[in-house]
Design an enzyme around this catalytic site. Structure first.
Site, PDB file in Angstrom:
ATOM      1  N   GLY A  96      11.203   0.342   4.011  1.00  0.00           N
ATOM      2  CA  GLY A  96      10.973  -0.495   3.001  1.00  0.00           C
ATOM      3  C   GLY A  96       9.475  -0.560   2.845  1.00  0.00           C
ATOM      4  N   ALA A 103       5.037   3.033   0.483  1.00  0.00           N
ATOM      5  CA  ALA A 103       6.625   2.756   0.766  1.00  0.00           C
ATOM      6  C   ALA A 103       6.774   3.654   1.833  1.00  0.00           C
ATOM      7  CB  ALA A 103       7.528   3.380  -0.407  1.00  0.00           C
ATOM      8  N   ILE A 113       0.841  -1.257   0.096  1.00  0.00           N
ATOM      9  CA  ILE A 113       0.081  -0.086   0.035  1.00  0.00           C
ATOM     10  C   ILE A 113       0.975   1.242  -0.111  1.00  0.00           C
ATOM     11  CG2 ILE A 113      -2.056  -0.755   0.955  1.00  0.00           C
ATOM     12  CD1 ILE A 113      -1.128   0.110   3.787  1.00  0.00           C
ATOM     13  N   ASP A 143       7.017  15.420  15.106  1.00  0.00           N
ATOM     14  CA  ASP A 143       6.727  15.486  13.864  1.00  0.00           C
ATOM     15  C   ASP A 143       5.207  15.182  13.760  1.00  0.00           C
ATOM     16  OD1 ASP A 143       7.040  15.663  11.228  1.00  0.00           O
ATOM     17  OD2 ASP A 143       8.031  13.585  10.982  1.00  0.00           O
TER      18      ASP A 143
END
Ligand code: ACK
Length: 886
Positions: free
Chosen positions: A536, A532, A530, A649
């Site tokens: 990975g 990247a 679904i 973040d």
């Protein structure tokens, strides 16, 4: 059977018969030489197109196959053989190649290029005309095998054309060249002959290429894998061991698999550059003088830490400059420091629960002292100690046991690092007073002791049951002082469940297994990719644990060939996520670390990341739905801030949303802000920060706190209310910083309720202490949801500036000339004196007043509290709407 030996095989294929050349589109031949070069995984054993001299092939009978003596534009011979005895009965024409060495390959491939005449185009020849020919081989160790009989050849295949050509094609110069490839194996001798048998077709054999396949030599994961000839079997994978490149060492034995197609597959294991060397372009390069690398697992050479040096190449550590030292137990990454030990420590006030200390600044502090670290523990209980950090030369250690001896050590920190600890100073708390030990007071003491005992026991049991060995929190104290408790090297705090930084674990694997369940790889079914991630692919799939119902899950995988640091950082996210349990925080199901690929398995969020989802559904939700999303995010953030976790973040791209529109905070990487957010940019101080989402103080001096998370939350509010618009649009990061520093803020999104925009502006207060806390944000949003009419007042469209920033200054600073004037205006003049006496002498100061402050000031009447607070709120909204002069 006709014997093939004897004179029949001795002559070379003869000269062409007149009229035959029409069979072959010769133009094609010259072009053929420039056709595709063989792929690098193919090694030619013979290519008739590249043989400059005589091919040495033999035809039998002599008037069967014949070579066309043509040359190309470079006068190089074109080795084309043709035969066309379609009118004659019983044809059996053989063309035999010279001996071909197989160079050790056990499976070889034969590529034929040929044209074949369509029998329908040959009037009268239909009775005998064929449209196929046969290919054979015969293995032998040397070149003397030509006199073998036809029946000793082994048939490879009957070859038919995909395309045959007619005279019409020729007339139009349409050239139809067939290419057929066959393979043969396993071969057991050193070489072989090929033979082509014609039984009555009209063929031109334009080229023959014989080759084998290999996996070409490569360097992968710092291991060199040699040229490897593929296996004899077409489905065989050959396992090949790699050899570590110069100056590298084996981490896990490197292996790869060579497929029959000549491709390298499934790399396993890796080498690492040894200490003193770092990886660059698949090689290990030496660390230059002034740099060092302590272990193969460190990613690269690092500059020698402060006050240390090395003059050698390939250094594994740096030496301390003169008069500077490093403890043996310190890692080589630690700066060398000059000891400045604190020498005289005096006791101050001592009570039964506290000891106050003071000390002198060291004589030669080696620079400005930034802070002191005070370590103390109960005598003989050194494993369980507390550290207080203080900028002053006095502290009070409290919550101590009465009548007990405590050991104190103090050290100073300067820009050069920590000095050594002082010697140990021992002081005792006062005993419980004698009066209290009279018979009369025995009962309360026993009650207190029993209660304390029970509480302690409960804490200890809770601590053991939770499986955690430690916790962390900051006690209520002087803001300049930080206090942490340690047990067996881990920070701890009884009672509150708090976040534990996985970095505090020496072994990161221990942290993962403390906080995340290991899942058997066989319980996971991966369905599709679904997205990247940094480390990975991210996949969706299903998880079926024994005794539980099957769950849809998201699976983050760690790509092969990862470094140890990547594995640590990847699993670090699971160590963090695993500590959280809240409906608005993405839930960790577990990890797979015992098999490869390493995986992190989380709950599945059907609608993916919030920013993409909102962009896709622009304008589709009601305000209440949007506020519901924001409420969820705020609630998740409240939980994180209560746990002592600073996200750093927070952005819509890091929020996931499920099919019920429930938003959950995600992305808890350890080095996340530094590494994997494409929005993160380098600041002048070298840190990597997602500028548009980050508070000024975090950009300027890396002061990341829950208050800086609140700033980011304000940006997320803006993203949500503008359906995924990019904050500050296409302004550069530099321009964003400049504008925000100058007091400009994002303007209200279109159709945004004024109360929400006001909340955004509050989150973007320059003074971080003035920003609302997450619990306040949650209750404010709850109030708005309970009272939807409060969302009807929108930010005035005419004052909304769509692509400019709005100047933001403290509320009403120039509307009323004084606090007195304002209070008079709202008929609350009676409080002017109290406001002035308590430091609320300017409108800027008044803007920060909360309802608690009012109570503290003695404004106890609820009606008056409301009047004052409403007036402040009104001023804020008016300011937002641009109705107040700035
Ligand atoms: O916007 P998306 O569809 O949502 O694309 C990204 C992609 O993987 C790379 O991060 C999606 N993703 C990540 N975690 C999850 C999850 N738990 N459930 C569903 N999608 C996820 C994300």
């Amino acid at each position: 059977m006709e014997p093939l030996g004897g004179g029949g095989w001795t002559g070379h294929a003869g000269a062409p018969a007149p009229g035959w050349t029409y069979l072959l589109p010769l133009l094609l031949c010259a072009a053929l030489r420039s056709l595709l070069a063989s792929p690098s995984s193919e090694v030619n054993l013979l290519d008739s197109r590249t043989v400059m001299g005589d091919l040495g092939w033999i035809a039998y009978p002599k008037n069967g196959w014949e070579e066309i003596g043509e040359v190309d534009e470079n006068y190089a011979p074109i080795h084309t053989y043709q035969v066309c005895k379609v009118m004659e009965q019983n044809q059996n024409n053989w063309l035999l190649t010279s001996w071909i060495s197989n160079e050790g390959a056990s499976r070889i491939f034969i590529e034929l290029k040929f044209t074949l005449r369509d029998c329908n185009s040959l009037p009268g020849g239909l009775g005998t005309c064929k449209e196929t020919f046969n290919m054979y081989y015969f293995e032998s160790d040397d070149e003397d095998g030509r006199n073998i009989k036809e029946n000793q050849y082994i048939k490879i295949d009957t070859i038919a054309a995909d395309e045959s050509f007619t005279e019409l094609d020729l007339g139009d110069r349409v050239m139809k060249l067939n290419t057929e490839v066959r393979d043969v194996g396993p071969l057991t001798k050193k070489g072989f002959y090929l033979a082509f048998q014609d039984v009555g077709a009209c063929i031109a054999l334009v080229s023959v290429r014989v080759y084998y396949k290999k996996c070409p030599s490569v360097i992968r994961n710092l291991a060199r894998f040699p040229d490897t000839i593929t296996g004899a079997d077409s489905s065989q994978l050959l396992e090949v061991s790699g050899i570590c490149v110069d100056h590298s060492v084996t981490d896990e034995a490197p292996k790869m698999h060579c497929s029959a197609e000549g491709e390298w597959l499934v790399p396993i294991g890796k080498c690492l550059c040894k200490a003193g060397y770092e990886e660059k372009n698949n090689t290990c390069q030496v660390c230059r003088p002034g740099f060092f690398k302590a272990s193969p697992h460190s990613p690269s050479c690092s500059k020698c830490p402060p006050h240390s040096y090395t003059l050698d190449e390939a250094s594994t550590s740096c030496l301390c400059e003169e008069h500077y030292f490093r403890k043996e137990s310190d890692p080589p990454t630690m700066a060398c420091t000059t000891p400045s030990p604190v020498s005289s420590v005096k006791k101050g006030k001592i009570t039964k629960n506290s000891i106050s200390l003071s000390w002198q600044e060291p004589d030669r502090p080696n620079g400005i002292i930034l802070e002191y670290e005070i370590k103390y523990f109960e005598k003989d209980q050194e494993m369980s100690y507390t550290i207080i950090k203080s900028k002053e030369t006095t502290i009070t250690a409290d919550s101590l046991k009465p009548g007990s001896a405590y050991v104190f050590q103090i050290r100073a920190r300067t820009a050069a690092g920590y000095g050594g600890f002082s010697r140990r100073f021992e002081f005792e708390t006062s005993p419980v007073s004698v009066a209290a030990s009279s018979d009369q007071s025995q009962i309360p003491i026993i009650v207190v002791s029993v209660t304390v005992g029970v509480i302690l026991l409960a804490v200890v049991i809770g601590f053991l049951l939770s499986g955690r060995r430690c916790g962390y929190s900051k006690a209520k104290q002087d803001p300049e002082e930080e206090k942490m408790h340690f047990h067996n090297g881990h920070i701890k705090l009884p009672g509150v469940r708090t976040y534990i930084d996985p970095h505090t674990y020496e072994d990161p694997n221990q942290a993962v297994h403390e906080f995340a369940k290991e899942i058997e790889a066989s319980c996971i079914t991966i369905e599709r990719v679904i997205g990247a991630g940094e480390f990975g692919e991210v996949c969706s799939g299903r998880l079926k644990l024994q005794g539980k119902r099957e769950l849809p899950v998201a699976i983050k995988t760690l790509k092969v060939g990862y470094t140890e640091k990547q594995r640590r950082d990847f699993l670090g996210e699971a160590s963090i996520m695993g500590q959280f349990d809240h409906p608005n925080i993405i839930h960790l199901e577990g990890v797979v670390t015992k098999n490869k690929p390493v995986m992190i398995v989380t709950e599945y969020m059907e609608n993916g990341s919030l920013d993409t989802f909102l962009k896709k559904n622009d304008g589709q939700f009601t305000v209440i739905q949007l506020v519901g999303m924001l409420r969820g995010i705020a609630s998740g953030m409240k939980y994180l801030s209560d746990m002592g976790y600073v996200h750093r973040d927070l952005a819509a791209r890091n929020i996931l949303i499920n099919s019920n529109l429930v938003c959950k905070v995600s992305d808890f990487g350890l080095s996340r802000v530094l590494e994997d957010d494409p929005e993160a940019a380098y600041t002048t101080r070298g840190g990597k920060i997602p500028i548009r989402w980050t508070a000024l103080e975090a950009i300027a001096f890396r002061k990341f706190t829950s208050a800086s998370d609140v700033w980011s939350y304000g940006i997320v509010m803006w993203e949500v209310m503008s359906y995924g618009e990019r904050p500050y649009w296409e302004m550069t990061n530099q321009d964003v910083i400049k504008a925000v520093e100058e007091g400009y803020r994002l303007p209200s999104p279109m159709d945004c309720p004024a109360a929400l925009y006001q909340l955004m502006l509050d989150c973007w207060q320059k003074d971080r202490n003035s920003r609302p806390k997450f619990d306040e944000i949650v209750s404010m949003l709850d109030k708005l949801i309970r009272n939807p009419s409060s969302l009807k007042t929108l930010v005035n469209a005419s004052s909304r500036v769509s692509n400019l920033l709005v100047e933001h200054s403290p509320v009403g600073s120039s509307t009323y000339r004084s606090v007195g004037e304002w209070l008079e205006a709202i008929k609350m003049g009676r409080y002017t004196e109290i406001f002035m006496e308590n430091g609320y002498s300017s409108m800027d100061a008044v803007a920060q007043v909360t309802i608690e402050d009012l109570r503290r000031l003695g404004v106890t009447l609820v009606g008056h509290q409301k009047k004052i607070m409403n007036s402040l709120q009104e001023m804020k909204v008016q300011l937002v709407n641009g109705m107040m002069p700035l």
